[in-house]
Scaffold this motif. Structure first.
Motif, PDB file in Angstrom:
ATOM      1  N   ALA A 393     -21.336  29.000  74.520  1.00  0.00           N
ATOM      2  CA  ALA A 393     -21.344  27.562  74.786  1.00  0.00           C
ATOM      3  C   ALA A 393     -22.485  26.884  74.045  1.00  0.00           C
ATOM      4  N   SER A 394     -23.613  27.575  73.912  1.00  0.00           N
ATOM      5  CA  SER A 394     -24.748  27.023  73.168  1.00  0.00           C
ATOM      6  C   SER A 394     -24.392  26.815  71.700  1.00  0.00           C
ATOM      7  N   GLU A 395     -23.646  27.737  71.123  1.00  0.00           N
ATOM      8  CA  GLU A 395     -23.237  27.596  69.722  1.00  0.00           C
ATOM      9  C   GLU A 395     -22.260  26.427  69.564  1.00  0.00           C
ATOM     10  N   ILE A 396     -21.398  26.220  70.547  1.00  0.00           N
ATOM     11  CA  ILE A 396     -20.473  25.083  70.479  1.00  0.00           C
ATOM     12  C   ILE A 396     -21.246  23.776  70.499  1.00  0.00           C
ATOM     13  N   SER A 397     -22.338  23.717  71.243  1.00  0.00           N
ATOM     14  CA  SER A 397     -23.165  22.509  71.242  1.00  0.00           C
ATOM     15  C   SER A 397     -23.765  22.250  69.872  1.00  0.00           C
ATOM     16  N   THR A 398     -23.996  23.316  69.095  1.00  0.00           N
ATOM     17  CA  THR A 398     -24.462  23.163  67.707  1.00  0.00           C
ATOM     18  C   THR A 398     -23.319  22.719  66.798  1.00  0.00           C
ATOM     19  N   LEU A 399     -22.145  23.269  67.016  1.00  0.00           N
ATOM     20  CA  LEU A 399     -21.002  22.995  66.141  1.00  0.00           C
ATOM     21  C   LEU A 399     -20.330  21.662  66.462  1.00  0.00           C
ATOM     22  N   PHE A 400     -20.512  21.188  67.704  1.00  0.00           N
ATOM     23  CA  PHE A 400     -19.886  19.929  68.102  1.00  0.00           C
ATOM     24  C   PHE A 400     -20.837  19.159  69.013  1.00  0.00           C
ATOM     25  N   PRO A 401     -21.855  18.500  68.435  1.00  0.00           N
ATOM     26  CA  PRO A 401     -22.819  17.745  69.249  1.00  0.00           C
ATOM     27  C   PRO A 401     -22.298  16.428  69.803  1.00  0.00           C
ATOM     28  N   PRO A 402     -21.381  15.702  69.127  1.00  0.00           N
ATOM     29  CA  PRO A 402     -21.002  14.372  69.633  1.00  0.00           C
ATOM     30  C   PRO A 402     -20.048  14.465  70.801  1.00  0.00           C
ATOM     31  N   HIS A 403     -19.634  13.309  71.301  1.00  0.00           N
ATOM     32  CA  HIS A 403     -18.660  13.229  72.394  1.00  0.00           C
ATOM     33  C   HIS A 403     -17.266  13.089  71.815  1.00  0.00           C
ATOM     34  N   VAL A 404     -16.289  13.610  72.523  1.00  0.00           N
ATOM     35  CA  VAL A 404     -14.920  13.606  72.028  1.00  0.00           C
ATOM     36  C   VAL A 404     -14.242  12.256  72.174  1.00  0.00           C
ATOM     37  N   SER A 405     -14.814  11.330  72.976  1.00  0.00           N
ATOM     38  CA  SER A 405     -14.067  10.122  73.277  1.00  0.00           C
ATOM     39  C   SER A 405     -14.975   8.962  73.630  1.00  0.00           C
ATOM     40  N   HIS A 406     -14.452   7.761  73.433  1.00  0.00           N
ATOM     41  CA  HIS A 406     -15.075   6.543  73.943  1.00  0.00           C
ATOM     42  C   HIS A 406     -13.977   5.506  74.141  1.00  0.00           C
ATOM     43  N   PHE A 407     -14.249   4.536  75.011  1.00  0.00           N
ATOM     44  CA  PHE A 407     -13.325   3.422  75.185  1.00  0.00           C
ATOM     45  C   PHE A 407     -13.308   2.572  73.925  1.00  0.00           C
ATOM     46  N   LYS A 408     -12.203   1.902  73.678  1.00  0.00           N
ATOM     47  CA  LYS A 408     -12.152   0.989  72.542  1.00  0.00           C
ATOM     48  C   LYS A 408     -11.178  -0.147  72.833  1.00  0.00           C
ATOM     49  N   GLY A 409     -11.371  -1.211  72.076  1.00  0.00           N
ATOM     50  CA  GLY A 409     -10.536  -2.397  72.246  1.00  0.00           C
ATOM     51  C   GLY A 409     -11.002  -3.460  71.268  1.00  0.00           C
TER      52      GLY A 409
END
Length: 490
Positions: A393-409
């Motif tokens: 899980a620590s390596e995934i935090s290195t490979l994917f630091p941002p968030h997968v989603s945000h609201f938009k409009g």
């Protein structure tokens, strides 16, 4: 002015239309922003903005006013022009809260909504600049007072009358909601400061927010942020159909992909010139056009490097249409064919995105934070298969630091006052992004053939009751489709 919604009604007795802008017919130079009569290629009969009638904006105002206390005022400044130097201005972008409530898309305007102590509704006034022949010779037509009324069906006054009008309203108000930055000064007077530098005129006109009563000048007891009250998620399937026009414009990424073949051949050395709006009103943000390891920088916007034919290119771009924004990312090979390591990383991300889009339903009862946790779990599984070893899980935090989603409009990051840890599950009709990625650094922990590869795949998704609606389907993302586009077969 009529607002058909529940018991609360908009009362048109708040103000009458001011005197004419002048003897000139308001149609002689146009009406400022597009109208169905003068722009039938953009608007259907009766529309104020694409897909929305004046009555739709009135319903939004009524919804807002139902949520506030009696003896309250809502004050929303529109944006002004911002200048690069002297008389050279940047493209105009309206304050999104102002546009959401009015549909009016000209600079230097203000909206006031006031709710009294009775149960008979609320009062409204829109302040606009009058027409000016000299100004319009240089900058094009403005709506002015009469055309603003015709377009919006709102009571209208001139900006010059703002200070006088607001003084009487403040005297009757115990609360003010505004989307300008506010703070209580030590003097006890609440001051309003513009959130955007181009709105400095708002601060000049509004001055000190004080209420005058029999005891003299006293501070307004409650000066609040409008953002806490706004719920700007699009309304209904009709709105989504209009939003699709924006996303169709950015399906032009397939043309962008085809042009990268010329770049690989040395015919075009500036990746920043790749994008065109293809029918959108304009770009929603500075696009990311990142070749090779530049994709490891999430918001790489220099866009000045020559692309290497053996590398991937990551494009994150969005357009605006009718006041709404798109936010789409695609990744492909510059020379048109993925290498085995590139394809492995790409398909790992695509597999995760497919899984997460399926979860974009009200029935799933998930928050944005839940989506993030599930995304990381899926990425961990995919990377373990890709690297042929267990990935932590620590390596995934290195490979994917941002968030997968945000609201938009209306904004790219809509409802920023809501934390991604918001405990409320996603609701049907909300629009979010789903943008998993892998950004593999030059790190000995990861297989050498994957280092320097950055992949992001992003779509805009409407939360459905039991099925999601993907708004960005026309931008290809399957490997076979991308390679067919690059070969000119599609």
């Amino acid at each position: 002015m009529i607002c058909h919604r529940r018991q609360l009604r908009c009362r048109s007795d708040f103000h009458h239309i001011q005197t004419s802008d002048g003897p000139e017919n308001v149609l002689s130079l146009g009406l400022g922003q597009p109208t169905p009569e003068m722009h039938p290629h953009l608007l259907r009969p009766g529309e104020l903005t694409p897909g929305l009638l004046a009555a739709d904006f009135a319903a939004r105002r009524t919804t807002l006013m139902e949520s506030i206390e009696p003896e309250s005022m809502v004050l929303v400044p529109g944006a002004g022009l911002r200048y690069m130097t002297n008389s050279i201005f940047y493209p105009f972008y309206q304050n999104t809260n102002f546009h959401y409530l009015t549909g009016f898309n000209e600079p230097d305007a203000f909206l006031i909504l006031w709710k009294g102590s009775d149960d008979f509704g609320y009062k409204t006034i829109l302040f606009v600049k009058p027409r000016n022949h000299h100004t319009e010779l240089w900058g094009g037509p403005r709506a002015g007072v009469e055309a603003a009324y015709t377009n919006t069906d709102l009571p209208i006054s001139k900006v010059a009358d703002f200070r006088r009008e607001i003084s009487s309203i403040i005297a009757q108000s115990n609360h003010i909601q505004t989307d300008s930055n506010t703070h209580n000064a030590n003097s006890g007077n609440a001051k309003c400061h513009s959130q955007i530098s181009s709105q400095r005129s708002f601060s000049r006109i509004f001055g000190k927010c004080v209420r005058v009563d029999e005891h003299g000048s006293v501070p307004i007891p409650n000066l609040r942020s409008l953002a806490e009250l706004m719920d700007r998620h699009p309304e209904g399937s009709r709105r989504f159909e209009e939003m699709r026009e924006d996303f169709r414009a950015f399906a032009a990424m397939r043309h962008t992909a085809q042009r990268t073949r010329n770049i690989a051949a040395g015919k075009d050395k500036s990746t920043g010139r790749l994008l065109s709006t293809k029918g959108a009103d304009g770009l929603a943000y500075v696009p990311v056009v990142a070749g090779g390891p530049n994709a490891l920088v999430f918001h790489y916007v220099w866009n000045q490097q020559v692309l290497n034919s053996a590398q991937l290119i990551l494009v994150d771009a969005g357009g605006m249409f009718g006041g709404y924004t798109s936010d789409t990312s695609r990744t492909w090979s510059v020379n048109g064919t993925f290498t085995k390591p590139q394809r492995g990383v790409y398909e790992a991300v695509l597999n995760v995105q497919r899984q997460m889009i399926k979860r974009c339903t009200a029935a799933a009862n998930l928050t944005l934070s839940d989506l993030q946790n599930e995304t990381k779990n899926h990425l961990q599984e995919e990377c373990s298969k890709l690297f042929k070893r267990p990935v932590t899980a620590s390596e995934i935090s290195t490979l994917f630091p941002p968030h997968v989603s945000h609201f938009k409009g209306k904004d790219i990051h809509e409802a920023e006052s809501l934390s991604r840890r918001e405990v409320k599950p996603l609701k049907s009709g909300q629009v979010i992004t789903i943008e998993p990625g892998l950004y593999i650094p030059f790190d000995d922990r990861f297989p050498e053939e994957f280092r320097g590869i950055g992949v992001r795949i992003e779509d805009d998704v409407v939360i459905g009751d039991t099925f999601p609606i993907v708004l960005t389907t026309e931008a290809p993302k399957e490997v076979d489709d991308i390679e067919a586009v690059m070969k000119g077969l599609v």
